[in-house]
Design an enzyme around this catalytic site. Structure first.
Site, PDB file in Angstrom:
ATOM      1  CD  GLU A   1      -3.184   0.889   1.892  1.00  0.00           C
ATOM      2  OE1 GLU A   1      -3.586  -0.293   1.931  1.00  0.00           O
ATOM      3  OE2 GLU A   1      -3.856   1.854   2.290  1.00  0.00           O
ATOM      4  NE  ARG A   2      -2.374   5.199  -0.257  1.00  0.00           N
ATOM      5  CZ  ARG A   2      -3.326   5.483  -1.131  1.00  0.00           C
ATOM      6  NH1 ARG A   2      -3.060   5.554  -2.424  1.00  0.00           N
ATOM      7  NH2 ARG A   2      -4.551   5.687  -0.732  1.00  0.00           N
TER       8      ARG A   2
ATOM      9  CG  ASN B   1      -5.503  -0.188   5.628  1.00  0.00           C
ATOM     10  OD1 ASN B   1      -6.150   0.329   6.542  1.00  0.00           O
ATOM     11  ND2 ASN B   1      -4.904   0.533   4.693  1.00  0.00           N
TER      12      ASN B   1
ATOM     13  CE  LYS C   1      -6.493   2.864   8.517  1.00  0.00           C
ATOM     14  NZ  LYS C   1      -6.004   3.031   7.116  1.00  0.00           N
TER      15      LYS C   1
ATOM     16  CD  GLU D   1      -7.965   5.969   5.611  1.00  0.00           C
ATOM     17  OE1 GLU D   1      -7.139   5.035   5.518  1.00  0.00           O
ATOM     18  OE2 GLU D   1      -7.742   7.118   5.196  1.00  0.00           O
TER      19      GLU D   1
ATOM     20  CG  ASP E   1      -3.209  10.886   5.058  1.00  0.00           C
ATOM     21  OD1 ASP E   1      -2.195  10.430   5.618  1.00  0.00           O
ATOM     22  OD2 ASP E   1      -3.901  10.248   4.258  1.00  0.00           O
TER      23      ASP E   1
ATOM     24  CD  GLU F   1       1.736   6.785  11.172  1.00  0.00           C
ATOM     25  OE1 GLU F   1       1.015   6.562  12.167  1.00  0.00           O
ATOM     26  OE2 GLU F   1       1.434   6.408  10.024  1.00  0.00           O
TER      27      GLU F   1
ATOM     28  CD  GLU G   1      -0.853   8.268   0.587  1.00  0.00           C
ATOM     29  OE1 GLU G   1      -0.381   7.948   1.693  1.00  0.00           O
ATOM     30  OE2 GLU G   1      -2.061   8.205   0.312  1.00  0.00           O
TER      31      GLU G   1
ATOM     32  CD1 TRP H   1     -13.400   9.956   0.170  1.00  0.00           C
ATOM     33  CD2 TRP H   1     -12.036   9.077   1.708  1.00  0.00           C
ATOM     34  NE1 TRP H   1     -13.434   8.581   0.033  1.00  0.00           N
ATOM     35  CE2 TRP H   1     -12.595   8.020   0.963  1.00  0.00           C
ATOM     36  CE3 TRP H   1     -11.133   8.765   2.723  1.00  0.00           C
ATOM     37  CZ2 TRP H   1     -12.304   6.686   1.209  1.00  0.00           C
ATOM     38  CZ3 TRP H   1     -10.827   7.437   2.973  1.00  0.00           C
ATOM     39  CH2 TRP H   1     -11.426   6.410   2.223  1.00  0.00           C
TER      40      TRP H   1
HETATM   41  C1  BDP Z   1      -3.253   7.333   4.079  1.00  0.00           C
HETATM   42  C2  BDP Z   1      -3.129   6.363   2.968  1.00  0.00           C
HETATM   43  C3  BDP Z   1      -3.787   5.061   3.232  1.00  0.00           C
HETATM   44  C4  BDP Z   1      -3.395   4.540   4.596  1.00  0.00           C
HETATM   45  C5  BDP Z   1      -3.731   5.570   5.619  1.00  0.00           C
HETATM   46  C6  BDP Z   1      -3.251   5.220   7.017  1.00  0.00           C
HETATM   47  O1  BDP Z   1      -3.674   6.958   1.812  1.00  0.00           O
HETATM   48  O2  BDP Z   1      -3.409   4.181   2.219  1.00  0.00           O
HETATM   49  O3  BDP Z   1      -3.995   3.345   4.887  1.00  0.00           O
HETATM   50  O4  BDP Z   1      -3.092   6.775   5.321  1.00  0.00           O
HETATM   51  O5  BDP Z   1      -2.282   5.829   7.466  1.00  0.00           O
HETATM   52  O6  BDP Z   1      -2.188   8.216   3.927  1.00  0.00           O
HETATM   53  O7  BDP Z   1      -3.821   4.367   7.675  1.00  0.00           O
END
Ligand code: BDP
Length: 701
Positions: free
Chosen positions: A181-182, A224, A304, A308, A387, A409, A415, A563
């Site tokens: 992811e990313r 995730n 987490k 989301e 973010d 963090e 990203e 969002w």
């Molecule tokens: C965002 C990302 C997403 C991550 C989320 C996170 O777009 O993919 O899952 O943060 O930090 O920056 O949980």
């Protein structure tokens, strides 16, 4: 090769020797004494042997517990590595106060020139390993200094160091299907096709890169947690996890897993994941005990939750302290930690409702819980309230919770900062965050003092960051993005290091000491964040990217979505009103000094103006320009600067490794092209919205 060796090539590449006259090996380099039996000490021995050989071309004789008896000359020239408790020779070489000055992962190095010995000592084997990497780093840097004139020459002859942050962690966002992811540097080095990789060597090489910068913890799967990764806690995968943990253990790095909050349901067959349910608690206790049976030094869970679309305690009308404390209880008997993320917000809010503001969410959720978290829970807080934008305010949660352990963090993976196709050296951005004064306990309450635990005297604290590596030959896609990984580790160790120092170190370690190469590449790195900011979203407003993948300009991409990240641009003005007076009230989440500064359009710093205020395009900034002219000017400038980056790099042909040269060159070309697209999209949009001409009459489409 040089791409793969990254900053640990020890000037062994053909090109990295240019401009350096390799000095002769010091007398002590002929022998290494590492007589204690410990995996991490063996690692240090291996690293030192290999490093000295690459740098000086001499293979040191090694003296270990195994051959110590045959070794007649325990007092011959050599380097001694060890810990106070297991190596009396090393312990005796230092005074009591020298030993007392370095604890845990700290270390001290001292040369005894007359006897041709170098003493490397620490309280723990990890300390000895960090000392080894530090020594090697100084030896490489020394090759660029002329001993007669340079006051910093031979720095290695006396060093004493103590890390400022206890936890120095990396988060992998890798999925077991091999995707990341990313991730912008190829597939995962950990997994392929639903299984753990068979290439354990690559994982070990990664561990070494991380340890060389001082990293001591890693979570190896995406926050995730999907269905298959949920099984990591079970027999199906635990032996694989244990195998990876042992590679990291050799380098002093503790392994963590991201865990799925709903595990008791998804793999435990329970009907609930309610944190106050006895069966659920029992399930976690039992499952956690199994994890520790496989990995006795397992670090703990990264979570987490309620974010989301991830499961969490909200489903059961419980709060995040209930959720975190349940896991804390399961981990406590083993000394494990719960790292609980504060990236919690409603991603389904309604843009028509002006009272919702995503920036407020983390503080609103967590501040009321201060004092309720167990002592082995740490909250992990993103640097900003949104973010990882190129520019946003610092999270007001720092300084809001005195009774809660916290880690800061960062996102190393780019990203929102060009996805490793654009050059963006992130250390200057992180420095702004670290040096930000929260005023939580009056002046001098900087974020770095909250992250390191000193302000509130917290037992657990530190840094975490999302990694930027993958299976790419240079690890990071863009070879110069290695500097971000390196710099993160260095800053986590010592947040006082400057962006310039870190850039200079990294360039010399990676490319050698040719002064032109050093000057040009450092310059590129140090200017890159400003350049990127210039041609992307202006004045702290953020988010003008394509939805989902987040690459490239799209001014309204998120504007009318759920969002919750808006710029509110219309024909009169732009910006998010987060004031108390007329906006979302977010500014009040800061302590008075900052709250007042942000609340007033007079005192709000330009770079965050649109983060806090909605203003007309004709509003005059402190810089003397109007907002609209600022947008035009920075976008024209940024695109030109991106062009200059590409030209600067082209001049280095023949002076750096050819593969690295090509890789960077093609990315810099792309960046220069793409910066024009950003420029034109943003300028056109605001020209049409505002109807205001560019003072300089440049072409806006
Ligand atoms: C965002 C990302 C997403 C991550 C989320 C996170 O777009 O993919 O899952 O943060 O930090 O920056 O949980």
């Amino acid at each position: 090769g040089p791409q793969y060796d990254a900053w640990l090539g020890y000037l062994s590449g053909d090109y990295s020797r240019q401009g350096a006259s390799i000095k002769a090996a010091p007398a002590w380099a002929e022998r290494i004494y590492a007589i204690e039996n410990h995996k991490v000490i063996s690692t240090a021995l291996g690293e030192l042997t290999q490093g000295l050989e690459k740098l000086f071309g001499v293979k040191a004789k090694t003296v270990t517990a195994a051959n110590q008896a045959d070794e007649q000359a325990l007092n011959a020239p050599g380097v001694w590595i060890g810990t106070w408790s297991e190596n009396p020779f090393v312990a005796q070489a230092f005074s009591e106060s020298e030993r007392a000055a370095v604890q845990g992962e700290g270390y001290v190095i001292r040369e005894d020139e007359e006897q041709g010995r170098l003493w490397v000592g620490a309280e723990t084997p990890q300390g000895a390993l960090y000392a080894t990497f530090h020594l090697l780093r100084e030896l490489v840097l020394d090759q660029g200094r002329s001993s007669e004139t340079d006051p910093s020459a031979k720095k290695w002859s006396y060093i004493t160091e103590q890390p400022r942050n206890a936890l120095r962690m990396i988060n992998q966002w890798d999925n077991v299907d091999g995707s990341i992811e990313r991730g912008y540097a190829g597939e995962s080095i950990f997994y392929e096709n639903g299984e753990f990789t068979r290439d354990i060597g690559r994982i070990r090489d990664y561990a070494r890169l991380l340890a060389s910068t001082g990293i001591n913890a890693i979570s190896i799967n995406n926050v995730n947690v999907h269905q298959r990764e949920t099984l990591f806690l079970t027999e199906r995968f635990l032996s694989d996890v244990a195998r990876v943990a042992s590679e990291f253990r050799d380098y002093g790095i503790r392994l963590f897993l991201s865990a799925n909050y709903a595990s008791p349901m998804e793999i435990g067959g329970l009907l609930t994941a309610d944190p106050l349910d006895e069966q659920v608690r029992e399930w976690w206790n039992i499952q956690t005990a199994k994890v520790y049976a496989a990995i006795p030094d397992f670090g703990g869970y990264l979570i987490k939750a309620d974010s989301e679309n991830r499961p969490g305690p909200f489903t059961y009308n419980r709060d995040h302290a209930d959720g975190a404390n349940m896991l804390a209880e399961a981990l406590r008997p083993f000394g494990g930690l719960v790292i609980w993320r504060c990236f919690v917000y409603n991603c389904k809010q309604d843009w028509r409702d002006r009272s919702t503001d995503r920036a407020r969410a983390a503080y609103d959720h967590f501040k009321p819980l201060d004092g309720r978290f167990a002592d082995n829970v740490i909250l992990q807080i993103k640097n900003g309230p949104m973010d990882f934008q190129v520019r946003e305010a610092v999270s007001p949660l720092f300084g809001a919770m005195e009774k809660t352990n916290q880690v800061l963090e960062f996102q190393i993976t780019q990203e929102y900062t060009g996805q490793q196709r654009h050059l963006c050296y992130l250390i200057p951005q992180w420095k702004v965050v670290l040096d930000f004064d929260t005023y939580a306990k009056g002046q001098g309450s900087e974020v770095k003092r909250i992250a390191d635990g000193s302000l509130y005297n917290r037992p657990h604290s530190g840094f975490a960051a999302v990694s930027n590596i993958g299976a790419d030959a240079c690890w990071t896609g863009h070879p110069l993005a290695q500097a971000n990984l390196y710099g993160y580790g260095r800053l986590a160790w010592n947040p006082e290091l400057s962006s310039e120092e870190i850039a200079d170190e990294w360039v010399r370690l990676t490319f050698g000491h040719d002064e032109e190469v050093v000057g040009q590449i450092s310059g590129m790195l140090l200017n890159s964040l400003d350049i990127y900011e210039n041609y992307t979203a202006p004045l702290g407003v953020g988010w003008m990217v394509n939805p989902d993948h987040h690459y490239g300009p799209n001014v309204d991409g998120y504007e009318y979505s759920k969002w919750g990240t808006y710029h509110f641009a219309d024909c009169h003005g732009i910006g998010v009103d987060r004031t108390v007076k007329s906006g979302t009230g977010y500014a009040l989440q800061y302590h008075r000094e900052n709250a007042e500064r942000y609340e007033s359009v007079e005192t709000c710093p330009d770079e965050l103006l649109l983060f806090f205020h909605h203003v007309p395009y004709t509003h005059v900034l402190h810089s003397g320009k109007t907002v609209i002219q600022h947008i035009y000017d920075t976008h024209f400038l940024g695109a030109e600067q991106a062009e200059v980056l590409a030209e600067t790099w082209r001049k280095l042909e023949g002076k750096v490794d050819p593969e690295i040269f090509e890789k960077v060159a093609s990315r810099q070309e792309d960046q220069a092209e793409h910066a024009k697209e950003w420029r034109d999209m943003i300028n056109t949009y605001f020209y049409r919205k505002s109807g205001i001409e560019d003072e300089q009459g440049r072409t806006i489409y």
